[in-house]
Design an enzyme around this catalytic site. Structure first.
Site, short mmCIF file in Angstrom:
data_model
loop_
_atom_site.label_atom_id
_atom_site.label_comp_id
_atom_site.label_asym_id
_atom_site.label_seq_id
_atom_site.Cartn_x
_atom_site.Cartn_y
_atom_site.Cartn_z
N THR A 124 -5.86 2.36 -6.54
CA THR A 124 -5.69 1.36 -7.61
C THR A 124 -6.80 0.31 -7.64
O THR A 124 -7.04 -0.30 -8.69
CB THR A 124 -4.34 0.63 -7.47
OG1 THR A 124 -4.27 0.04 -6.17
CG2 THR A 124 -3.17 1.57 -7.66
N GLU A 139 -3.47 2.63 1.47
CA GLU A 139 -3.00 3.09 0.15
C GLU A 139 -3.40 4.55 -0.09
O GLU A 139 -2.61 5.37 -0.56
CB GLU A 139 -3.56 2.21 -0.97
CG GLU A 139 -3.11 2.69 -2.35
CD GLU A 139 -3.86 2.02 -3.51
OE1 GLU A 139 -4.21 0.84 -3.42
OE2 GLU A 139 -4.08 2.72 -4.51
N CYS A 148 3.71 -1.37 -3.99
CA CYS A 148 3.31 -1.85 -5.32
C CYS A 148 3.72 -0.80 -6.36
O CYS A 148 3.46 0.39 -6.18
CB CYS A 148 1.80 -2.06 -5.34
SG CYS A 148 1.16 -2.24 -7.02
N CYS A 158 -5.83 -0.19 -11.19
CA CYS A 158 -5.00 -1.32 -11.62
C CYS A 158 -5.85 -2.30 -12.42
O CYS A 158 -6.96 -2.65 -12.02
CB CYS A 158 -4.43 -2.00 -10.39
SG CYS A 158 -3.57 -3.50 -10.79
N SER A 186 -10.27 -6.53 3.93
CA SER A 186 -9.78 -6.26 2.58
C SER A 186 -10.85 -5.51 1.79
O SER A 186 -11.93 -6.03 1.52
CB SER A 186 -9.44 -7.58 1.87
OG SER A 186 -9.50 -7.40 0.47
N HIS A 230 0.81 -1.23 0.00
CA HIS A 230 0.00 0.00 0.00
C HIS A 230 0.84 1.27 0.00
O HIS A 230 0.33 2.35 -0.28
CB HIS A 230 -0.88 0.06 1.25
CG HIS A 230 -1.76 -1.12 1.43
ND1 HIS A 230 -2.57 -1.60 0.43
CD2 HIS A 230 -1.99 -1.93 2.50
CE1 HIS A 230 -3.25 -2.64 0.88
NE2 HIS A 230 -2.91 -2.87 2.12
#
Lengths: 283, 283
Positions: A164, A128, A98, A192, A220, A76
């Protein structure tokens, strides 16, 4: 004939796989203590496996107490202000941010330098989003949904970056709502493809299914979103973390086609266990 | 009780009024011959009045034959390549390019310098679009509708400017269709508020009306669009250029509420004549 199939794009994305491999590799070298700043991914089972391999989770407050250890920045990312703090101590930093998140951070920094007010589309409390926001300057605003938009706060030149893992639909909706109010808009689509592909494949599959099992950490965000998307399709959908949570009563006689999908932070072994457990029930 | 009302924002916009005033003023000074490069606005009646005042319409081919005259660049503007040609001759140039069109030209130039491929949203054959396109570089594409989009021709960094008279809806639709294919998008919303306000007011009024009369040149894009928008609302709508075209049979007994609207290039005296003519019919 009952059918259980795992959605092709279920599970680890590139950035998560990379971060976890970096953590296990650092632990194996075994020369220094290895820490991750926050859990490396939103998956408690993987965090537990890493703990067993010697990788401990620390918080920001623990940093001053670390001497001569390795601190892994998770996928993140972290805000630059926090990164600067890390450099003050005798710590080896292993940056597993990432590469796609790093790009979003760079775009936020660039837009801020160019004088744009940044709108960061994403969940305000997601690590993130916090990491990108650190690069976005003081005027930046986080917007998760079009209803969050306070048009009185918009300046005339807006720059957009996006978490993302956000959905393309939400991204477009927010842009549509902003466009009428401002004059100049510079957009970086930092969504992403892995997330989009996983969502698209899951939704495509969800059309022809009797039961959808979504596997992933309850914390999550992208797993939770997969669950929401499947439910919107009107499917019977269960979000579980592990095979242990599967209940017999979900599998009535009229449940024939079962699909399993999983978020970006769900390891393959957990997905496989879920599949095996369902096969046992149906046999 | 029959009601005839003219929509508040009907008729000349700022840029058109300015260009026409500049043309009449130049003709009054009367020292040199005065020309407009193309008809000054898409309204034949106004062009005729200007002709009577001494302002002649010329085309690009006529330029070399002009000696010591004044050439007016109309509100739509001209491409920089053509402007350069004008400077080669002994001509006084009077630039009546609408300041909002000038802005769109400047943004196109800036985006092109920054390396963006420009998508210009608008009607390919409209003089304003041609004038902006001249600043947009060789990679530029004109797109009038989402169905025109050839995704194979899109580069990864796109800059957007829009013909000042385009509808916001079309602008948004094209952006939505592009967003999924590219990574970076820099948008200047160069739609003129006058057009949007006129369209909004006309549409608002069109909801509660028995008959809609749209006044303006048949070659006026924004007048034609007003007509389309009213028809989409399901209203009886007639597009006319002058009061002479009004037909008695349009005014059945059940036609009570009549609204008149007009494009950006329609002068007030024509709108007033239309109103008077309808009043005469209904009395």
């Amino acid at each position: 004939m009952k059918k259980i199939i795992v959605v092709k794009s279920a599970g680890f994305c590139f950035g998560v796989r990379r971060a976890i491999e970096m953590a296990f590799a650092a632990a194996q070298e075994n020369t220094k203590s290895v820490y991750t700043l926050g859990p490396i991914i939103h998956n408690p089972q993987t965090v537990q496996k890493l703990y067993e391999a010697g990788v401990k989770v620390i918080t920001q407050e623990d940093i001053p107490n670390i001497t001569n250890g390795i601190v892994i920045i998770r996928s993140h990312g972290i805000p630059p202000q926090l990164e600067k703090q890390l450099y003050k101590y005798n710590i080896t930093i292993l940056d597993a941010t990432c590469p796609f998140v790093k790009k979003a951070q760079n775009y936020a920094q660039e837009l801020n330098k160019e004088g744009y007010q940044i709108i960061l589309i994403g969940e305000p409390n997601h690590p993130e989003v916090k990491s990108i926001l650190g690069y976005a300057g003081e005027k930046a605003i986080v917007v998760h949904s079009k209803v969050d938009l306070d048009y009185t706060k918009l300046q005339n030149r807006i720059g957009i970056v996006v978490q993302t893992t956000q959905s393309f639909q939400n991204f477009i909706e927010i842009i549509n709502n902003i466009l009428g109010y401002i004059h100049e808009l510079k957009i970086y689509n930092t969504i992403c493809n892995a997330t989009a592909t996983r969502q698209d494949e899951t939704l495509e599959v969800a059309k022809k299914v009797d039961l959808m099992i979504v596997v992933g950490g309850y914390n999550s965000a992208n797993t939770t979103r997969l669950t929401e998307l499947c439910r919107k399709q009107g499917n019977a959908t269960y979000h579980i973390e592990t095979a242990d949570e599967i209940k017999l009563e979900w599998f009535d006689d009229d449940i024939n086609i079962i699909r399993i999908t999983a978020g970006a932070s769900t390891p393959e072994w957990i997905i496989n266990n879920v599949k095996k457990r369902i096969e046992e029930i149906l046999l």
